[in-house]
Motif scaffolding. Sequence first.
Motif, PDB file in Angstrom:
ATOM      1  N   LEU A   1       0.827  -1.217   0.000  1.00 16.64           N
ATOM      2  CA  LEU A   1       0.000   0.000   0.000  1.00 16.64           C
ATOM      3  C   LEU A   1       0.856   1.260   0.000  1.00 16.64           C
ATOM      4  N   LYS A   2       2.034   1.192   0.631  1.00 16.74           N
ATOM      5  CA  LYS A   2       2.945   2.341   0.605  1.00 16.74           C
ATOM      6  C   LYS A   2       3.418   2.611  -0.822  1.00 16.74           C
ATOM      7  N   GLN A   3       3.651   1.539  -1.580  1.00 16.16           N
ATOM      8  CA  GLN A   3       4.101   1.658  -2.967  1.00 16.16           C
ATOM      9  C   GLN A   3       2.947   2.001  -3.910  1.00 16.16           C
ATOM     10  N   ASP A   4       1.770   1.465  -3.617  1.00 17.19           N
ATOM     11  CA  ASP A   4       0.599   1.654  -4.474  1.00 17.19           C
ATOM     12  C   ASP A   4      -0.647   1.761  -3.602  1.00 17.19           C
ATOM     13  N   PRO A   5      -1.114   2.997  -3.347  1.00 20.66           N
ATOM     14  CA  PRO A   5      -2.291   3.186  -2.488  1.00 20.66           C
ATOM     15  C   PRO A   5      -3.544   2.447  -2.972  1.00 20.66           C
ATOM     16  N   ASP A   6      -3.593   2.066  -4.241  1.00 19.70           N
ATOM     17  CA  ASP A   6      -4.744   1.348  -4.785  1.00 19.70           C
ATOM     18  C   ASP A   6      -4.542  -0.166  -4.786  1.00 19.70           C
ATOM     19  N   PHE A   7      -3.516  -0.651  -4.078  1.00 22.74           N
ATOM     20  CA  PHE A   7      -3.191  -2.083  -4.081  1.00 22.74           C
ATOM     21  C   PHE A   7      -4.396  -2.950  -3.731  1.00 22.74           C
ATOM     22  N   LEU A   8      -5.142  -2.588  -2.679  1.00 22.65           N
ATOM     23  CA  LEU A   8      -6.289  -3.408  -2.258  1.00 22.65           C
ATOM     24  C   LEU A   8      -7.414  -3.375  -3.289  1.00 22.65           C
ATOM     25  N   LYS A   9      -7.582  -2.246  -3.962  1.00 21.48           N
ATOM     26  CA  LYS A   9      -8.624  -2.155  -4.999  1.00 21.48           C
ATOM     27  C   LYS A   9      -8.269  -3.045  -6.188  1.00 21.48           C
ATOM     28  N   LYS A  10      -6.984  -3.130  -6.489  1.00 20.97           N
ATOM     29  CA  LYS A  10      -6.527  -3.930  -7.629  1.00 20.97           C
ATOM     30  C   LYS A  10      -6.403  -5.409  -7.281  1.00 20.97           C
ATOM     31  N   ASN A  11      -6.311  -5.729  -5.995  1.00 22.02           N
ATOM     32  CA  ASN A  11      -6.093  -7.103  -5.523  1.00 22.02           C
ATOM     33  C   ASN A  11      -7.116  -7.446  -4.450  1.00 22.02           C
TER      34      ASN A  11
ATOM     35  N   GLN B   1      -8.399  -9.995  -3.428  1.00 24.64           N
ATOM     36  CA  GLN B   1      -8.218 -11.213  -2.623  1.00 24.64           C
ATOM     37  C   GLN B   1      -7.563 -10.897  -1.280  1.00 24.64           C
ATOM     38  N   TYR B   2      -7.031  -9.676  -1.143  1.00 24.38           N
ATOM     39  CA  TYR B   2      -6.389  -9.256   0.115  1.00 24.38           C
ATOM     40  C   TYR B   2      -7.286  -8.288   0.871  1.00 24.38           C
ATOM     41  N   GLN B   3      -7.272  -8.439   2.187  1.00 22.29           N
ATOM     42  CA  GLN B   3      -7.974  -7.516   3.081  1.00 22.29           C
ATOM     43  C   GLN B   3      -7.098  -7.301   4.300  1.00 22.29           C
ATOM     44  N   LEU B   4      -7.283  -6.156   4.948  1.00 23.12           N
ATOM     45  CA  LEU B   4      -6.579  -5.889   6.204  1.00 23.12           C
ATOM     46  C   LEU B   4      -7.544  -6.089   7.363  1.00 23.12           C
ATOM     47  N   ILE B   5      -7.060  -6.739   8.408  1.00 30.04           N
ATOM     48  CA  ILE B   5      -7.877  -6.918   9.618  1.00 30.04           C
ATOM     49  C   ILE B   5      -8.363  -5.563  10.113  1.00 30.04           C
ATOM     50  N   THR B   6      -7.490  -4.576  10.030  1.00 31.79           N
ATOM     51  CA  THR B   6      -7.831  -3.236  10.523  1.00 31.79           C
ATOM     52  C   THR B   6      -8.946  -2.579   9.705  1.00 31.79           C
ATOM     53  N   ASP B   7      -9.146  -3.013   8.468  1.00 31.48           N
ATOM     54  CA  ASP B   7     -10.270  -2.513   7.661  1.00 31.48           C
ATOM     55  C   ASP B   7     -11.538  -3.311   7.955  1.00 31.48           C
ATOM     56  N   VAL B   8     -11.413  -4.638   7.932  1.00 33.56           N
ATOM     57  CA  VAL B   8     -12.571  -5.512   8.132  1.00 33.56           C
ATOM     58  C   VAL B   8     -13.213  -5.279   9.500  1.00 33.56           C
TER      59      VAL B   8
END
Length: 137
Positions: A112-122, A124-131
Amino acid sequence: FSFKHPYRDQLLTTMPELVMLVAGETSEKVQATFGKIKQILKKFNVVEPSKEIDGTLKENKELRSTLFELSGQTGVYPQLFRLDEDGTYTFLATGSQIEGMNEVHECVQEMLKQDPDFLKKNDQYQLITDVFKDFIN
């Protein structure tokens, strides 16, 4: 996916509850998983589930079936749900999904530091802190 529980008292607090669907009559390995999931949630300052629903009890069969339908994960324990004040359940994650999120958390944060849209593009990944954002102290 969500479900409105028909027997819910309308005079509840406005904060959602974290609910864990568990199996009381299960193997020691699965029982150990319940504790492990609670430890992972604690690591991320997620509050303890305010309620545990034992899916193996006859009196919980109807609710268990509804929760399985919401998650699409029949017979999988534990599962975590958000319970809103109006009695609506929303599926959050299974125990194995939480373990997976824990394992990749740091890596995903680096991406996410490299690409702020990483989760939108991938997705299959989620962060516990988001969920579990509504349940972090």
